[in-house]
Design an enzyme around this catalytic site. Structure first.
Site, PDB file in Angstrom:
ATOM      1  N   GLY A 213      -1.708  14.572 -40.166  1.00 18.22           N
ATOM      2  CA  GLY A 213      -3.166  14.705 -40.108  1.00 18.22           C
ATOM      3  C   GLY A 213      -3.580  16.002 -39.443  1.00 18.22           C
ATOM      4  O   GLY A 213      -2.765  16.915 -39.274  1.00 18.22           O
ATOM      5  N   ASN A 214      -4.849  16.085 -39.083  1.00 13.94           N
ATOM      6  CA  ASN A 214      -5.340  17.280 -38.375  1.00 13.94           C
ATOM      7  C   ASN A 214      -6.437  16.869 -37.399  1.00 13.94           C
ATOM      8  O   ASN A 214      -6.758  15.687 -37.283  1.00 13.94           O
ATOM      9  CB  ASN A 214      -5.826  18.327 -39.384  1.00 13.94           C
ATOM     10  N   ARG A 215      -6.999  17.859 -36.715  1.00 17.51           N
ATOM     11  CA  ARG A 215      -7.904  17.553 -35.588  1.00 17.51           C
ATOM     12  C   ARG A 215      -9.368  17.381 -35.971  1.00 17.51           C
ATOM     13  O   ARG A 215     -10.227  17.308 -35.105  1.00 17.51           O
ATOM     14  CB  ARG A 215      -7.800  18.679 -34.552  1.00 17.51           C
ATOM     15  N   SER A 216      -9.677  17.334 -37.236  1.00 23.36           N
ATOM     16  CA  SER A 216     -11.096  17.232 -37.614  1.00 23.36           C
ATOM     17  C   SER A 216     -11.684  15.884 -37.167  1.00 23.36           C
ATOM     18  O   SER A 216     -11.152  14.825 -37.479  1.00 23.36           O
ATOM     19  CB  SER A 216     -11.246  17.375 -39.127  1.00 23.36           C
ATOM     20  N   ALA A 279     -11.440  18.457 -43.616  1.00 24.54           N
ATOM     21  CA  ALA A 279     -10.192  19.218 -43.498  1.00 24.54           C
ATOM     22  C   ALA A 279      -9.142  18.442 -44.286  1.00 24.54           C
ATOM     23  O   ALA A 279      -8.646  17.410 -43.838  1.00 24.54           O
ATOM     24  CB  ALA A 279      -9.805  19.350 -42.038  1.00 24.54           C
TER      25      ALA A 279
END
Ligand code: PMT
Length: 397
Positions: A213-216, A279
């Protein structure tokens, strides 16, 4: 602030006699912060819970209390207030006020104004749960709904009686949010347009418990959605994250890129614009383990495979706006994405700066268009960035 859709709107806030009347003070305060001119009408019972002076001090307008008051500044104050109102909010609305409204009885300041106005009415009930569930109240509420009144709540929770149940006045945020949604539909410059927006970071499962995943946080996408709602658009928000709901916005969940791909394809079939603030993971795991991968002492290799490009796949008569999340050479990479994804605008932001990137309330973006225009915006709240993007979009409609 670039757009406040309640700015200079006349709002008639009618308060009836419930312990929740004190919360109407906060509603008035928030409406004023949004630039509205607030007039208050109170039933006699409401004045037992909260003083008219509180509202006078807050709004700068003398509340309308008594239709028989000889000193009233105008002859027919209820007519004057009812006619000048752009929107009327009745909060809290007691069971007896709701009954008066349903039967067209006009025997106090609130019901007089309610019967006299042609403005849309938003009604936020507050009462004990037995009163709310009583078939008399439910019949009255259904009558009001059928006539086009907007009913906000009530919420479930602890009531003044100490019981738990449905009957709490909805939160100030909810009442103001519903008011803004209604004002958007009435006065918004994007009314009639359908805008699809994406938010949050997609999650690609590795096994039943782990993901890539990512930090969005979704804040940017939700802010664009709220701005579009305030300006009257029909908004479909496709989101991978759970955030507080936005009244009047159709929120669809999509966790993986494949899900988001499918949901965006469906939602854009009848849309005027697509704004992708999400994102999106460029890769997913080639194989997803059915069971949880066990801990081992040796290294582990995983294979990733590219995801489809969602925004590039959307074709047809639709305006497309992408974001570019960069940490270096922002302009160069943003312009490359503008071309390769064949979008109308790209919103470039520097995600290496914690004050403006992921999960912050503010952003500092550059809007590049496919006609060569460039707008460098200063640091501002994400909701204002949303309005700036919509200003650019509007010029293409
Ligand atoms: O959510 P917040 O915490 O508020 O943070 C906001 C944000 C930093 C996530 C947001 O402002 C932002 O920059 N969003 C885009 C992030 C991103 O994926 O950028 P990108 O440069 O990798 O992708 C370019 C564009 O193509 C994006 O609009 C993306 O949604 C889209 N894309 C990407 C990959 C893919 N497979 N399909 C796509 O449609």
């Amino acid at each position: 602030m670039t757009n406040r859709n309640l700015e200079n709107k006349n709002i008639l806030l009618a308060v009836s006699g419930s312990i929740a009347a004190y919360k109407a003070v906060d509603v008035a305060s928030q409406l004023i912060k949004q630039g509205a001119n607030v007039n208050v009408a109170m039933t006699e019972a409401a004045t037992k819970f909260i003083t008219p002076f509180t509202f006078k001090t807050l709004t700068g307008n003398v509340p309308f209390l008594d239709m028989w008051d000889i000193n009233t500044p105008s002859k027919e104050r209820h007519i004057e207030l009812a006619h000048s109102a752009d929107l009327m909010i009745i909060a809290p609305a007691t069971a007896s006020t709701i009954a008066s409204l349903a039967y067209g009885i006009a025997d106090d300041s609130v019901s007089l104004c309610a019967l006299s106005t042609e403005a849309p009415r938003l009604i936020a009930p507050a009462m004990d749960h037995q009163m709310w569930n009583n078939s008399a109240t439910q019949t009255n509420i259904n009558k009001l709904k059928a006539r086009g009144d907007i009913i906000i709540g009530p919420d479930y929770g602890r009531l003044a009686s100490g019981d738990f149940g449905l009957g709490r006045l909805s939160s100030t945020e909810e009442i103001v949010s519903e008011t803004k949604a209604r004002a958007g539909k009435m006065y918004g410059d994007l009314a009639g347009k359908h805008i699809v927006i994406t938010a949050g970071g997609t999650r690609e499962p590795m096994d039943p418990v782990r993901f890539l995943g990512n930090r969005s946080s979704g804040k940017m996408g939700y802010a664009v959605a709220e701005a579009a709602r305030d300006r009257g658009s029909d908004v479909t928000l496709i989101s991978s994250v759970s955030r507080p709901l936005i009244k009047g916005v159709n929120i669809i969940n999509a966790e993986t890129t494949a899900e988001m791909f499918q949901k965006v394809q469906e939602a854009t079939k009848n849309a005027d614009a697509l704004i992708m603030a999400a994102a999106v993971s460029d890769f997913r795991f080639k194989d997803i383990n059915k069971n949880k991968i066990k801990n081992k002492d040796n290294d582990m290799d995983v294979s990733l495979t590219p995801n489809p490009d969602i925004i590039a796949s959307i074709k047809g008569d639709i305006i497309k706006i992408a974001f570019a999340a960069e940490i270096n050479d922002m302009e160069k990479f943003a312009l490359q994405k503008l071309k390769s994804k064949k979008v109308d605008f790209i919103i470039a932001n520097d995600v290496s700066n914690p004050a403006i990137g992921f999960n912050s309330d503010n952003n500092k973006v550059v809007i590049f268009s496919n006609t060569g225009d460039q707008i460098n915006l200063p640091l501002m709240p994400k909701i204002d960035v949303g309005h700036e993007i919509l200003n650019s979009l509007k010029k293409r409609f």
